[in-house]
Design an enzyme around this catalytic site. Structure first.
Site, PDB file in Angstrom:
ATOM      1  N   GLU A 127      -3.545   5.522   9.001  1.00 17.76           N
ATOM      2  CA  GLU A 127      -3.526   4.522   7.938  1.00 17.76           C
ATOM      3  C   GLU A 127      -4.864   3.780   7.936  1.00 17.76           C
ATOM      4  O   GLU A 127      -5.334   3.393   9.005  1.00 17.76           O
ATOM      5  CB  GLU A 127      -2.394   3.511   8.150  1.00 17.76           C
ATOM      6  CG  GLU A 127      -2.285   2.560   6.961  1.00 17.76           C
ATOM      7  CD  GLU A 127      -1.146   1.548   7.087  1.00 17.76           C
ATOM      8  OE1 GLU A 127      -0.425   1.579   8.100  1.00 17.76           O
ATOM      9  OE2 GLU A 127      -1.012   0.752   6.171  1.00 17.76           O
ATOM     10  N   GLY A 266      -3.277  -3.874  16.096  1.00 18.33           N
ATOM     11  CA  GLY A 266      -2.196  -4.077  17.059  1.00 18.33           C
ATOM     12  C   GLY A 266      -1.376  -2.825  17.344  1.00 18.33           C
ATOM     13  O   GLY A 266      -1.177  -2.446  18.491  1.00 18.33           O
ATOM     14  N   GLU A 269       2.905   2.220  12.750  1.00 12.58           N
ATOM     15  CA  GLU A 269       4.314   2.583  12.603  1.00 12.58           C
ATOM     16  C   GLU A 269       4.573   4.052  12.286  1.00 12.58           C
ATOM     17  O   GLU A 269       5.578   4.364  11.636  1.00 12.58           O
ATOM     18  CB  GLU A 269       4.915   1.720  11.483  1.00 12.58           C
ATOM     19  CG  GLU A 269       4.422   2.048  10.054  1.00 12.58           C
ATOM     20  CD  GLU A 269       3.266   1.196   9.562  1.00 12.58           C
ATOM     21  OE1 GLU A 269       2.515   0.662  10.396  1.00 12.58           O
ATOM     22  OE2 GLU A 269       3.089   1.088   8.328  1.00 12.58           O
ATOM     23  N   ASN A 270       3.727   4.989  12.724  1.00 11.69           N
ATOM     24  CA  ASN A 270       3.934   6.413  12.430  1.00 11.69           C
ATOM     25  C   ASN A 270       5.399   6.795  12.633  1.00 11.69           C
ATOM     26  O   ASN A 270       6.028   6.394  13.603  1.00 11.69           O
ATOM     27  CB  ASN A 270       3.083   7.260  13.369  1.00 11.69           C
ATOM     28  CG  ASN A 270       1.699   6.702  13.524  1.00 11.69           C
ATOM     29  OD1 ASN A 270       0.950   6.624  12.558  1.00 11.69           O
ATOM     30  ND2 ASN A 270       1.360   6.260  14.727  1.00 11.69           N
ATOM     31  N   HIS A 302       8.125  -5.488  14.490  1.00 14.90           N
ATOM     32  CA  HIS A 302       7.419  -5.205  13.234  1.00 14.90           C
ATOM     33  C   HIS A 302       7.298  -3.698  12.984  1.00 14.90           C
ATOM     34  O   HIS A 302       7.675  -3.200  11.915  1.00 14.90           O
ATOM     35  CB  HIS A 302       6.034  -5.858  13.285  1.00 14.90           C
ATOM     36  CG  HIS A 302       5.199  -5.653  12.066  1.00 14.90           C
ATOM     37  ND1 HIS A 302       5.081  -6.594  11.074  1.00 14.90           N
ATOM     38  CD2 HIS A 302       4.443  -4.599  11.665  1.00 14.90           C
ATOM     39  CE1 HIS A 302       4.286  -6.135  10.123  1.00 14.90           C
ATOM     40  NE2 HIS A 302       3.882  -4.915  10.456  1.00 14.90           N
ATOM     41  N   GLU A 303       6.798  -2.978  13.975  1.00 15.32           N
ATOM     42  CA  GLU A 303       6.596  -1.528  13.770  1.00 15.32           C
ATOM     43  C   GLU A 303       7.931  -0.825  13.607  1.00 15.32           C
ATOM     44  O   GLU A 303       8.069   0.077  12.782  1.00 15.32           O
ATOM     45  CB  GLU A 303       5.806  -0.912  14.932  1.00 15.32           C
ATOM     46  CG  GLU A 303       4.472  -1.579  15.244  1.00 15.32           C
ATOM     47  CD  GLU A 303       3.577  -1.804  14.043  1.00 15.32           C
ATOM     48  OE1 GLU A 303       3.615  -1.012  13.084  1.00 15.32           O
ATOM     49  OE2 GLU A 303       2.820  -2.797  14.052  1.00 15.32           O
ATOM     50  N   HIS A 306       9.288  -1.270  10.135  1.00 11.22           N
ATOM     51  CA  HIS A 306       8.599  -0.436   9.139  1.00 11.22           C
ATOM     52  C   HIS A 306       9.333   0.884   8.896  1.00 11.22           C
ATOM     53  O   HIS A 306       9.108   1.526   7.876  1.00 11.22           O
ATOM     54  CB  HIS A 306       7.186  -0.091   9.626  1.00 11.22           C
ATOM     55  CG  HIS A 306       6.109  -1.028   9.156  1.00 11.22           C
ATOM     56  ND1 HIS A 306       6.031  -1.491   7.859  1.00 11.22           N
ATOM     57  CD2 HIS A 306       5.038  -1.557   9.803  1.00 11.22           C
ATOM     58  CE1 HIS A 306       4.963  -2.280   7.742  1.00 11.22           C
ATOM     59  NE2 HIS A 306       4.351  -2.339   8.903  1.00 11.22           N
ATOM     60  N   GLU A 325       3.806  -4.552   4.071  1.00 14.33           N
ATOM     61  CA  GLU A 325       3.348  -5.472   5.115  1.00 14.33           C
ATOM     62  C   GLU A 325       3.932  -6.878   4.963  1.00 14.33           C
ATOM     63  O   GLU A 325       4.382  -7.476   5.938  1.00 14.33           O
ATOM     64  CB  GLU A 325       1.821  -5.511   5.185  1.00 14.33           C
ATOM     65  CG  GLU A 325       1.184  -4.181   5.598  1.00 14.33           C
ATOM     66  CD  GLU A 325       1.713  -3.624   6.919  1.00 14.33           C
ATOM     67  OE1 GLU A 325       2.384  -4.366   7.660  1.00 14.33           O
ATOM     68  OE2 GLU A 325       1.456  -2.436   7.212  1.00 14.33           O
TER      69      GLU A 325
HETATM   70  N1  B3K Z   1       0.277  -0.553   9.302  1.00  9.87           N
HETATM   71  C1  B3K Z   1      -0.576  -0.786  10.424  1.00  9.87           C
HETATM   72  C2  B3K Z   1      -1.941  -1.280  10.058  1.00  9.87           C
HETATM   73  C3  B3K Z   1      -2.903  -0.215   9.761  1.00  9.87           C
HETATM   74  C4  B3K Z   1      -4.278  -0.792   9.586  1.00  9.87           C
HETATM   75  C5  B3K Z   1      -5.226   0.224   9.106  1.00  9.87           C
HETATM   76  N2  B3K Z   1      -6.580  -0.273   8.984  1.00  9.87           N
HETATM   77  C6  B3K Z   1       0.028  -1.733  11.392  1.00  9.87           C
HETATM   78  C7  B3K Z   1       1.052  -2.633  10.851  1.00  9.87           C
HETATM   79  O1  B3K Z   1       0.826  -3.480  10.014  1.00  9.87           O
HETATM   80  O2  B3K Z   1       2.175  -2.484  11.239  1.00  9.87           O
HETATM   81 ZN    ZN Z   2       2.806  -3.632   9.365  1.00  8.71          ZN
END
Ligand code: B3K
Ligand code: ZN
Length: 876
Positions: A127, A266, A269-270, A302-303, A306, A325
């Site tokens: 991402e 941080g 969330e793959n 948080h992850e 997602h 987000e």
């Molecule tokens: N979705 C990712 C952030 C990716 C940032 C890319 N530059 C983490 C998060 O917000 O959960």
């Molecule tokens: Zn996020």
């Protein structure tokens, strides 16, 4: 460099993709300098994209193309066109299978986007647009595909992971091993992940509400295996919470988390394979502070959240980033509030918003929650998209109530499962489920800037009517001069002279949410027998600034009596702010400085109160930070801010010495560490007292700090004591403490990062010379974002005094580092430059100096698209 001529991309130009990818079959043969990627894609013309068969255009960056085949037939080089950023292939059938082979160099990848190596372990970050650095692909979130991934690697990488479920493993003839993963859910390429390394794991399981068993695994290097328990506990709590609050269950048989040391943010969330910055997942009581424990709980949550808000329902395009987000930050904030103290969590979040997001809204990169344009999307992972975006979702929650919001979220997930959608779709689901009209509310997505509410009131004793008038406005932002009125939910209570909440309606409710929709509106409250005092914007019900002419007495009253804990804290901040503003003026006018006696008395009574949550007391005792004062200033006078805050801090510390001591002693205990909300609260107040006690460099207090430092059995107490010694102790004592701390913890990456940060952010210790010395330290690594953030970021963002040094050396240092880092990691460079982009807000020479330094970055040569966007927009 990634982009030769950065171009601007506009939301209004969005078009559906020409081709869809039904399945994506990837095959990796891992090698540090030459990883072979084979990709087989089942491609189909998108029926929604119109007639004809335009060429298939794939994204691809820094790839070595080896071959292209269509339906099993090799295409000669003349049969496609290599573009600066991809590949264009003529198409003659509406459906076909495309096979591409290419090579990449993970070891040479310092941008930490795509596939790269971190301490000998392969990992990915896709991402927003990292997948195009792995292979040629329509790398956009509205192309969703079913992925199968085979990883082939030498035996020194026994753990081979990707998204979904493992479906095969074995050995190749040449002695390597392979594992194949299949993800049954469609997903965009940005959610793809691959990890390979010599990793250990902790394992647990979770039974979902419907009785399915899910395997949970956290992978890390062997030395960190003892630091995974807290993350595992947090994960299970998050899984339960999402079932209870949103009715959402996990959907695969396995959920994996991997800790990596080199990571730009941080965590990520793959699908089924979250990758975490080590600093956001690893913790033990001896090595991590309370705030790290809490940060881990919230990021793990948080992850995990997602998985629904982001993965099952994803974004149509990157302008919609806040769809996932903002919503997910709202979800994680509520999760943390439910697990800990709600009021304290709210205070922490609002402080961050007010300090950093408000500054962003008032700065050169101001943008709406849903931006209209960008050059480099990585620059839009901002506090506006995340935190203000979460406030927008919170306002929907406030407007609809808990049940209405849940009806809306149920409809949203049901309607859009497996789809890539927009912020508009989110609001529409909320509207449809509740039969309400949020037309005007949508402006929160399209208008930038922080709205201001000016509130005045009048009480008519004869009729008992109390009239509250609210005028709203919003300052111009770079691309939007005029703003239309926002729909603002203003939560409010009215306090009587005895400190009690007055009933506001026949039902006896003591809190109402006023619907502010006009530029100016008056609300009348009838039947009041006395002039009430308004408690405005309770719980910070909207991301706005409220101006109401409170006097000192009224603020003291709110601090004591407001039933809304957030507003009690807010009153303390307003009071401190008023005093600090006066001190700044006096400093500028050469007058002697004096702290109002009422302020001291108020702080004393907070400190003595036994009925308040100690964490709330700690928050109320904290003076607004220099950064907060800077944000709230019309024009920043760095010198006056430093002088005023320092004076107030020292004066409070002297005046409250005995109370601080009593409080410290009362809370000091040797009970075993637990990251429970109650214990964290006690430690936070105890350590706030210790820090105050030491600011006057009092020998007794520093003795207490030394004792705490020597005897501490947890990192919270140890780091707090070390901080006090470094910031206020004699140089020799500080030096000795820093050395013994380093000697003890040098093998622990996370503690060393804390040790770096403590020094670089210290007004006293973190001089430029020392920061440069830290950069020469063997543990410093320019290619590791955590180290850069700890040392250079700590100096630029958390060391107000040294960074704002009058000779401009702090700014020059940042410029020099940004230019060097841009060659390695543009995302990190573009973040680090931000402190020198706000030059317009500064008074006098400091601002000009900052501007010239920024210009020198622009003139330094070719910049990455990331850095170019931030610098060029800030020089306008
Ligand atoms: N979705 C990712 C952030 C990716 C940032 C890319 N530059 C983490 C998060 O917000 O959960
Ligand atoms: Zn996020």
């Amino acid at each position: 460099m990634k982009d030769a001529q950065p171009t601007t991309i506009y939301l209004k130009d969005y078009r559906v993709p020409d081709y869809l990818v039904d399945s994506t079959d990837l095959h990796f043969e891992l090698q540090p300098k030459a990883t072979l990627v084979k990709s087989r894609l089942k491609i189909r013309r998108n029926p929604e994209a119109g007639a004809g068969l335009p060429p298939l255009v794939l994204d691809g960056v820094e790839l070595e193309l080896l071959s292209v085949a269509i339906d099993g037939k090799l295409v000669p080089a003349s049969g496609y066109e290599e573009l600066p950023q991809g590949l264009s292939i003529p198409v003659d059938a509406p459906e076909f299978e495309l096979e591409i082979h290419n090579r990449i160099n993970p070891e040479g990848n310092t941008s930490l986007e795509g596939l790269y190596l971190s301490n000998g372990m392969y990992c990915t970050q896709c991402e927003a647009e990292g997948f195009r650095k792995i292979t040629y692909y329509p790398d956009r979130p509205d192309v969703m595909s079913r992925f199968t991934t085979t990883i082939v690697a030498p035996r020194q990488y026994p753990v081979l992971l990707s998204n979904g479920n493992e479906i095969a493993r074995g050995n190749t003839e040449d002695g390597r091993q392979f594992v194949t993963w299949e993800d049954p859910f469609v997903k965009p390429s940005y959610l793809f992940a691959l990890v390979a390394g010599d990793l250990q794991k902790v394992e647990d399981s979770y039974t979902t509400a419907s009785g399915r068993e899910v395997k949970l695994q956290i992978f890390t290097e062997a030395k960190n295996i003892g630091k995974c328990d807290h993350a595992m506990r947090s994960l299970k709590k998050a899984m339960r919470w999402d079932e209870e609050v949103y009715g959402l269950e996990y959907d695969l048989d396995i959920f994996m988390v991997v800790a990596v040391d080199h990571f730009n943010m941080g965590a990520m969330e793959n699908k089924g394979l979250n990758i975490f910055n080590s600093a956001c997942v690893l913790a033990s009581p001896e090595t991590a502070t309370d705030s790290t424990f809490q940060r881990i709980e919230s990021i793990v949550g948080h992850e995990y959240f997602h998985n629904w808000s982001g993965n099952r329902v994803t974004c149509r395009d990157w302008f919609q980033l806040s769809l996932k987000e903002g919503f997910t930050v709202f979800r994680d904030a509520e999760f943390s509030a439910d697990m800990n103290s709600r009021a304290v969590k709210r205070i922490e979040d609002v402080s961050l918003l007010r300090t950093v997001q408000f500054a962003e809204d008032a700065g050169p990169m101001a943008h709406p929650v849903r931006p209209d344009s960008y050059m480099e999307i990585s620059n839009f992972y901002t506090l506006t998209v995340y935190e203000k975006g979460a406030e927008v979702v919170r306002m929907v929650h406030t407007l609809l109530g808990g049940e209405g919001f849940r009806k809306g979220s149920d409809l949203y997930f049901e309607r859009h499962d497996g789809c890539a959608v927009t912020c508009e779709d989110f609001i529409k689901a909320m509207e449809d489920a509740n039969e309400v009209d949020l037309a005007q509310f949508r402006r929160w997505y399209s208008q930038a800037g922080t709205p201001v509410l000016e509130v005045t009131d009048a009480y008519d004793a004869a009729s008992g009517n109390y009239a509250l008038t609210v005028r709203q406005s919003c300052p111009a932002t770079p691309e939007q001069k005029e703003k239309l009125p926002f729909h603002v939910p203003l939560a409010l209570g009215l306090l009587g002279a005895d400190g009690r909440d007055l009933p506001l309606d026949a039902a006896g409710n003591t809190q109402v949410v006023l619907q502010i929709t006009e530029q100016e509106q008056t609300f009348n409250f009838a039947g009041l027998t006395e002039k009430p005092l308004p408690s405005l914007l309770r719980g910070f019900s909207a991301p706005v600034k409220v101006r109401y002419d409170y006097n000192t007495e009224q603020l003291l009253f709110l601090m004591r009596s407001d039933t809304d804990e957030f507003n009690r804290w807010d009153a303390s901040q307003r009071l401190a702010f008023m005093a600090l503003e006066q001190l700044q003026n006096d400093f500028r006018n050469g007058k002697s400085l004096q702290l109002p006696a009422e302020l001291v008395a108020a702080y004393r009574s907070i400190l003595r109160s036994q009925d308040l949550d100690p964490a709330l007391v700690a928050e109320m005792l904290a003076l607004p930070s220099e950064q907060t004062l800077a944000e709230q200033s019309e024009k920043i006078d760095a010198e006056a801010i430093m002088a005023a805050r320092r004076f107030a801090r020292d004066a409070l510390a002297s005046a409250l010495k005995e109370d601080l001591r009593t409080c410290y002693r009362r809370l000091h205990s040797d009970k075993p560490y637990s990251p429970s909300a109650a214990d964290i609260a006690e430690r936070s107040l105890k350590n706030a007292c210790l820090s105050y006690l030491c600011v006057t460099e009092d020998a007794d207090a520093l003795g207490m700090a030394r004792e705490q430092f020597e005897q501490a059995t947890n990192m919270t107490d140890s780091a707090a004591a070390l901080g006090a010694l470094v910031n206020y102790g004699e140089a020799a004592t500080a030096e000795a403490a820093l050395q013994s701390f380093y000697d003890r913890w040098q093998q622990d990456t996370q503690v060393v990062e804390l040790w770096f940060g403590l020094q670089s952010s210290s007004a006293k210790w973190g001089t430029l010379d020392r920061v440069r010395t830290l950069m020469q330290h063997p543990a410093f690594e320019q290619k590791n974002p955590n180290k850069v953030r700890a040392v250079i970021g700590g100096f630029a963002n958390r060391n107000f005094t040294q960074f704002h040094s009058a000779d401009g050396s702090g700014f020059e240092f940042i410029a020099e580092q940004v230019i060097a880092l841009d060659k390695l990691n543009p995302q990190i460079a573009a973040r680090l430059v931000i402190p020198i982009t706000r030059w317009k807000k500064y008074r006098g020479a400091l601002g000009e100096n900052m501007r010239d330094t920024l210009q020198s970055v622009m003139d330094s040569g070719k910049l990455s698209a990331d850095l170019f966007e931030v610098v060029s927009k800030s020089l306008i």
